[in-house]
Design a protein around this motif. Structure first.
Motif, mmCIF file in Angstrom:
data_model
loop_
_atom_site.group_PDB
_atom_site.id
_atom_site.type_symbol
_atom_site.label_atom_id
_atom_site.label_comp_id
_atom_site.label_asym_id
_atom_site.label_seq_id
_atom_site.Cartn_x
_atom_site.Cartn_y
_atom_site.Cartn_z
ATOM 1 N N ASN A 103 0.817 -1.224 0.000
ATOM 2 C CA ASN A 103 0.000 0.000 0.000
ATOM 3 C C ASN A 103 0.844 1.264 0.000
ATOM 4 N N SER A 104 2.148 1.102 0.141
ATOM 5 C CA SER A 104 3.046 2.253 0.154
ATOM 6 C C SER A 104 3.424 2.649 -1.273
ATOM 7 N N ALA A 105 3.710 3.916 -1.457
ATOM 8 C CA ALA A 105 4.203 4.405 -2.740
ATOM 9 C C ALA A 105 5.729 4.389 -2.695
ATOM 10 N N VAL A 106 6.323 3.537 -3.508
ATOM 11 C CA VAL A 106 7.777 3.368 -3.466
ATOM 12 C C VAL A 106 8.435 4.301 -4.477
ATOM 13 N N ILE A 107 9.286 5.158 -3.968
ATOM 14 C CA ILE A 107 10.084 6.074 -4.777
ATOM 15 C C ILE A 107 11.547 5.682 -4.622
ATOM 16 N N ALA A 108 12.256 5.606 -5.727
ATOM 17 C CA ALA A 108 13.670 5.221 -5.667
ATOM 18 C C ALA A 108 14.402 6.094 -4.658
ATOM 19 N N ARG A 109 15.299 5.501 -3.932
ATOM 20 C CA ARG A 109 15.944 6.177 -2.811
ATOM 21 C C ARG A 109 16.704 7.428 -3.200
ATOM 22 N N TYR A 110 17.264 7.469 -4.399
ATOM 23 C CA TYR A 110 18.021 8.661 -4.792
ATOM 24 C C TYR A 110 17.112 9.861 -4.993
ATOM 25 N N ALA A 111 15.800 9.611 -5.210
ATOM 26 C CA ALA A 111 14.888 10.673 -5.625
ATOM 27 C C ALA A 111 14.002 11.195 -4.512
ATOM 28 N N ARG A 112 14.263 10.820 -3.282
ATOM 29 C CA ARG A 112 13.375 11.222 -2.189
ATOM 30 C C ARG A 112 13.725 12.589 -1.615
ATOM 31 N N GLY A 113 14.909 13.095 -1.920
ATOM 32 C CA GLY A 113 15.334 14.392 -1.408
ATOM 33 C C GLY A 113 15.515 15.392 -2.530
ATOM 34 N N ARG A 114 16.530 16.236 -2.393
ATOM 35 C CA ARG A 114 16.807 17.263 -3.402
ATOM 36 C C ARG A 114 17.411 16.622 -4.643
ATOM 37 N N ALA B 268 12.379 1.773 -13.969
ATOM 38 C CA ALA B 268 12.915 3.134 -13.879
ATOM 39 C C ALA B 268 12.595 3.915 -15.153
ATOM 40 N N TYR B 269 12.811 3.293 -16.303
ATOM 41 C CA TYR B 269 12.492 3.957 -17.571
ATOM 42 C C TYR B 269 10.997 4.192 -17.707
ATOM 43 N N LEU B 270 10.206 3.164 -17.422
ATOM 44 C CA LEU B 270 8.762 3.253 -17.629
ATOM 45 C C LEU B 270 8.113 4.314 -16.746
ATOM 46 N N THR B 271 8.584 4.450 -15.509
ATOM 47 C CA THR B 271 7.942 5.369 -14.566
ATOM 48 C C THR B 271 8.557 6.760 -14.558
ATOM 49 N N ILE B 272 9.690 6.945 -15.230
ATOM 50 C CA ILE B 272 10.349 8.255 -15.222
ATOM 51 C C ILE B 272 10.440 8.842 -16.629
ATOM 52 N N GLU B 273 11.034 8.100 -17.540
ATOM 53 C CA GLU B 273 11.311 8.636 -18.868
ATOM 54 C C GLU B 273 10.130 8.507 -19.825
ATOM 55 N N ARG C 32 2.452 -4.023 -16.287
ATOM 56 C CA ARG C 32 1.896 -3.225 -15.185
ATOM 57 C C ARG C 32 1.921 -3.960 -13.854
ATOM 58 N N ARG C 33 1.601 -5.229 -13.836
ATOM 59 C CA ARG C 33 1.630 -5.960 -12.567
ATOM 60 C C ARG C 33 3.044 -6.030 -12.010
ATOM 61 N N GLY C 34 4.026 -6.144 -12.890
ATOM 62 C CA GLY C 34 5.415 -6.184 -12.437
ATOM 63 C C GLY C 34 5.864 -4.883 -11.805
ATOM 64 N N ILE C 35 5.272 -3.790 -12.238
ATOM 65 C CA ILE C 35 5.628 -2.489 -11.663
ATOM 66 C C ILE C 35 5.235 -2.416 -10.194
ATOM 67 N N GLY C 36 4.178 -3.129 -9.828
ATOM 68 C CA GLY C 36 3.768 -3.157 -8.428
ATOM 69 C C GLY C 36 3.410 -1.783 -7.920
ATOM 70 N N ASN C 37 4.022 -1.387 -6.798
ATOM 71 C CA ASN C 37 3.739 -0.082 -6.188
ATOM 72 C C ASN C 37 4.910 0.881 -6.335
ATOM 73 N N ARG C 38 5.729 0.653 -7.345
ATOM 74 C CA ARG C 38 6.881 1.531 -7.602
ATOM 75 C C ARG C 38 6.412 2.682 -8.484
ATOM 76 N N VAL C 39 6.357 3.878 -7.947
ATOM 77 C CA VAL C 39 5.778 5.007 -8.671
ATOM 78 C C VAL C 39 6.825 5.922 -9.282
ATOM 79 N N GLY D 126 10.884 5.081 -10.375
ATOM 80 C CA GLY D 126 12.122 4.331 -10.290
ATOM 81 C C GLY D 126 11.963 3.000 -9.583
ATOM 82 N N CYS D 127 13.091 2.297 -9.453
ATOM 83 C CA CYS D 127 13.091 0.963 -8.848
ATOM 84 C C CYS D 127 14.483 0.670 -8.301
ATOM 85 N N ASP D 128 14.528 0.116 -7.099
ATOM 86 C CA ASP D 128 15.807 -0.215 -6.460
ATOM 87 C C ASP D 128 16.024 -1.722 -6.319
#
Length: 367
Positions: free
Chosen positions: A109-120, A233-238, A248-255, A257-259
Motif C-alpha cells: 500500500n506504500s508508494a515506493v520512490i527510488a531512494r536517490y529521488a526522495r530528497g533534493r 525506472a524507464y517506464l515510470t520516469i522517462e 503493469r503488474r510487475g511495476i507493483g507499487n513503484r511510482v 524508479g526501482c531499487d
C-alpha cells in the motif's frame, strides 16, 4: 563560480606542482566536500562506443533518442570540452539508512520512490560541489580550464569512472564498488590539468544472478544487458505513454524508479550512508501511501517536488504510475472509489491506467 572556457589561457602554470602530490590533494579536498570517492580518468571512452551502438541497434533505449546523438563526443571527451587532459570522477552515496541486506521490502500500500529521488535533485548538489572543488583547485594552482557535469551531457560517465577504478559494471549495468555497493550518484569535473590516471578495478560479480532473477519485469535480458523498454525506472520516469499492460503488474507499487536489483545485490551489504543532507527525504516521500499521493493535485505536486528529481516525470505520468500502484495494491473498496472519483480530471493516457486499476481491484474483490 567556474570560469568560462573562452576566458582562460590554454597554457596552465602548474609545472611547479608535483602531479602525484596534486592528485592526492585534490582527492582529499573532494572527500572533505562530501564526495565518497574521487578518481582520475583519462579522457578516452572509445571502448564503450561499440557497446552503445549495439545497444541502440537492438532498440533497448526505447524513447531515449538523446542516446543516439553526439556519439563522437561521448567517445572522445576532448570534443565536448577542448583542452581536457584529465577527468576528475567523483561519487556521492545517497542512502539515508542502510536497507536490510538482500531483501526487497514488501509494503504493497506504500508508494515506493527510488531512494536517490526522495530528497533534493542530486544533479544540482553534485554540480555545486564540483564547482566548489574547481574553485579550491584554482586557488591552489592558478587558472585552469574546468567544467562540471552530473548526468547533464553526452558523457560515458560510468565507463570513465570504471576505467579509473571507481568500481566495476554489475550484471544489472550499474557501477558497483567493492566497499560501498552501488547506491551512489556519479559526477565529473573535466580538467585541463595533467594528472596521473588511476587504474581500473577488477570485477567481482562471479556467477551471481540475483539482480537478473529479482527484476520484476525481467528487464535484464542477459548479464550486462538492460532492455530499458521493460525497466521500471524507464517506464515510470522517462516514458510518457501508455505502459504495456503485460508490464503493469510487475511495476507493483513503484511510482518513480526501482531499487530492486540493488537491494538484492550482495555487495550492497557494504553500502554506505550519505553525509550529504540534500538526500534526506522531503515531504514524507519515504513513507507516503499510494492513496495519499493520489490526493495530490497538480499544484501540490509542483509545490512538493520543487528542486526534486520527481519533476522529471511530470504530473500526469506521476498519477499514471500511482494508478498502476493502486491497481496492484490489495483490494479495498476505497481504492476503487478514489480511482473513479478522480478519473475525469486526467488525460486519456492516465484514464487508460485508471480503468485498468479499477478492473484489477474488482477482480481481487471477486476472488
Amino acid at each position: 563560480m567556474t570560469q568560462s572556457l573562452s576566458s582562460i589561457p590554454a597554457r596552465i602554470p602548474t609545472q611547479q606542482f608535483d602531479p602525484h602530490a596534486l592528485k592526492a590533494w585534490i582527492k582529499s579536498q573532494a572527500l572533505e566536500l562530501g564526495f565518497a570517492d574521487c578518481v582520475i580518468a583519462r579522457p578516452d571512452a572509445q571502448d564503450e562506443l561499440p557497446r552503445l551502438k549495439a545497444y541502440l541497434d537492438q532498440g533497448f533505449h526505447g524513447d531515449m533518442k538523446f542516446l543516439e546523438e553526439n556519439l563522437e563526443k561521448r567517445a572522445n571527451p576532448t570534443l565536448l570540452v577542448p583542452h581536457t587532459k584529465s577527468i576528475i570522477c567523483v561519487r556521492m552515496n545517497y542512502l539515508v539508512e542502510r536497507p536490510q541486506p538482500r531483501t526487497v521490502p514488501d509494503f504493497p500500500n506504500s508508494a515506493v520512490i527510488a531512494r536517490y529521488a526522495r530528497g533534493r535533485d542530486y544533479h544540482k548538489t553534485m554540480r555545486g560541489k564540483l564547482k566548489t572543488l574547481s574553485n579550491l583547485i584554482r586557488e591552489k594552482v592558478g587558472p585552469f580550464e574546468s567544467r562540471p557535469f552530473a548526468d547533464s551531457a553526452p558523457i560515458f560517465e560510468k565507463s570513465l569512472a570504471e576505467s579509473a577504478g571507481m568500481g566495476w559494471t554489475g550484471k544489472h549495468t550499474l557501477l558497483i564498488h567493492k566497499k560501498s555497493g552501488s547506491f551512489f550518484a556519479l559526477g565529473e569535473l573535466f580538467s585541463s590539468l595533467e594528472l596521473p590516471f588511476d587504474e581500473p578495478a577488477s570485477a567481482h560479480c562471479g556467477s551471481c544472478t540475483a539482480c537478473i532473477d529479482i527484476c520484476p519485469t525481467q528487464a535484464i535480458v542477459a548479464p550486462y544487458q538492460l532492455d530499458a523498454r521493460k525497466c521500471i525506472a524507464y517506464l515510470t520516469i522517462e516514458y510518457q505513454g501508455v505502459i504495456p499492460e503485460e508490464l503493469r503488474r510487475g511495476i507493483g507499487n513503484r511510482v518513480f524508479g526501482c531499487d530492486d536489483c540493488q537491494l538484492i545485490c550482495p555487495w550492497n551489504s557494504f553500502a554506505q550512508t550519505t553525509t550529504v543532507a540534500d538526500f534526506h527525504p522531503r515531504h514524507g516521500l519515504d513513507r507516503l501511501s499510494l492513496i495519499e499521493l493520489w490526493q495530490w493535485d497538480e499544484a501540490t505536486f509542483l509545490a512538493n517536488t520543487e528542486g526534486s528529481p520527481l519533476r522529471r516525470t511530470g504530473y500526469e505520468s506521476f498519477m499514471r504510475n500511482i494508478a498502476i500502484g493502486i491497481g496492484n495494491a490489495p483490494y479495498h473498496p476505497n481504492n476503487i472509489e478514489q480511482l473513479i472519483l478522480k478519473r475525469n480530471q486526467y488525460s486519456e493516457i492516465v484514464q487508460i491506467h485508471i480503468d485498468w486499476a479499477v478492473q484489477e481491484q474488482q477482480s481481487k474483490r471477486n476472488n
